[in-house]
Design an enzyme around this catalytic site. Sequence first.
Site, PDB file in Angstrom:
ATOM      1  N   ASN A 116       0.771  -1.186   0.169  1.00  0.00           N
ATOM      2  CA  ASN A 116       0.099   0.523  -0.045  1.00  0.00           C
ATOM      3  C   ASN A 116       1.059   1.369  -0.230  1.00  0.00           C
ATOM      4  O   ASN A 116       1.596   1.416   0.830  1.00  0.00           O
ATOM      5  CB  ASN A 116      -0.913  -0.037   1.274  1.00  0.00           C
ATOM      6  CG  ASN A 116      -1.303   1.094   1.143  1.00  0.00           C
ATOM      7  OD1 ASN A 116      -1.580   2.839   1.167  1.00  0.00           O
ATOM      8  ND2 ASN A 116      -2.934   0.955   1.324  1.00  0.00           N
ATOM      9  N   GLY A 160      -0.242   4.188   0.146  1.00  0.00           N
ATOM     10  CA  GLY A 160      -0.135   5.450   1.134  1.00  0.00           C
ATOM     11  C   GLY A 160       0.225   5.152   2.314  1.00  0.00           C
ATOM     12  O   GLY A 160       0.950   5.947   3.277  1.00  0.00           O
ATOM     13  N   LYS A 161       0.210   3.900   3.154  1.00  0.00           N
ATOM     14  CA  LYS A 161       0.503   3.405   4.492  1.00  0.00           C
ATOM     15  C   LYS A 161       2.138   3.545   4.142  1.00  0.00           C
ATOM     16  O   LYS A 161       2.736   3.673   5.064  1.00  0.00           O
ATOM     17  CB  LYS A 161       0.168   2.269   4.445  1.00  0.00           C
ATOM     18  CG  LYS A 161       0.429   1.438   5.793  1.00  0.00           C
ATOM     19  CD  LYS A 161       0.090   0.115   5.736  1.00  0.00           C
ATOM     20  CE  LYS A 161      -1.459  -0.155   5.596  1.00  0.00           C
ATOM     21  NZ  LYS A 161      -2.267  -1.299   6.537  1.00  0.00           N
ATOM     22  N   GLU A 175      -1.823 -13.994   2.911  1.00  0.00           N
ATOM     23  CA  GLU A 175      -3.035 -14.201   3.064  1.00  0.00           C
ATOM     24  C   GLU A 175      -3.083 -13.599   4.291  1.00  0.00           C
ATOM     25  O   GLU A 175      -3.117 -14.428   5.605  1.00  0.00           O
ATOM     26  CB  GLU A 175      -3.917 -15.717   2.895  1.00  0.00           C
ATOM     27  CG  GLU A 175      -5.149 -15.750   2.859  1.00  0.00           C
ATOM     28  CD  GLU A 175      -6.119 -16.644   2.929  1.00  0.00           C
ATOM     29  OE1 GLU A 175      -7.484 -16.562   2.313  1.00  0.00           O
ATOM     30  OE2 GLU A 175      -5.555 -18.054   2.096  1.00  0.00           O
ATOM     31  N   ASP A 219      -2.312  -3.358  10.864  1.00  0.00           N
ATOM     32  CA  ASP A 219      -2.906  -3.881  10.592  1.00  0.00           C
ATOM     33  C   ASP A 219      -3.664  -3.214  10.901  1.00  0.00           C
ATOM     34  O   ASP A 219      -4.009  -2.522  12.130  1.00  0.00           O
ATOM     35  CB  ASP A 219      -3.087  -5.084  10.622  1.00  0.00           C
ATOM     36  CG  ASP A 219      -4.343  -5.830  10.269  1.00  0.00           C
ATOM     37  OD1 ASP A 219      -4.297  -5.919   9.117  1.00  0.00           O
ATOM     38  OD2 ASP A 219      -5.603  -6.107  10.464  1.00  0.00           O
TER      39      ASP A 219
END
Length: 207
Positions: free
Chosen positions: A14, A16-17, A44, A73
Amino acid sequence: MAGVSNDWVLATHNSGKTRELQDLFAKLPVRLISAKHLELPEPEETGTTFEANAELKAIAAAQATGLVAIADDSGVAVHALGGEPGIHTARWAGEGRDFDIARRRVAARLRELGDGVSRRATYVSVLCVAWPDGRARTFRGESLGTLVWPIRGELGAGFEPMFLPDGFAVTYGEMTPEQRRRVNARAAAMRRLEEALFGPPALTAGS
């Protein structure tokens, strides 16, 4: 660990992260290299908690590279929806990860519950640092607030334009990245990580 320069793997694809965590780590003796840059597969997310998902991502990256790895997360837990979307935040966005769809689904669910339903929510971010030998530590940050509809602001991602944190008149989506990095859940988790692994920040003169 203070004073030691290290390359760590940032276990995310990601962008942005990646930008936010690289900024949060800018003052620390660590250089983050994204899993996307290293072309690592995305494991996963089979965990049942934010901690479990962050840990499995960090451990997978550490074992694949032999480097220390960090993973995040995060998601929003809506109180009236029993904590959903929670760890399933991305799934509410569908296969295309369209968070406009996810936000609309949450707003529709809350409307179905009636005008008097609470719109309180908790933004959660868990950071996990994993070492190649299998050790791992997790750090949790939370931000309490209220969901607004329609969304406000275009500067955030995910549920940020829908989340009005307590004590503020603007949503995360209306805050600049610099403002958001100081007050959001990921920043709270980062403060715990920094103190635990790098020691308390040095006091400046006159403080």
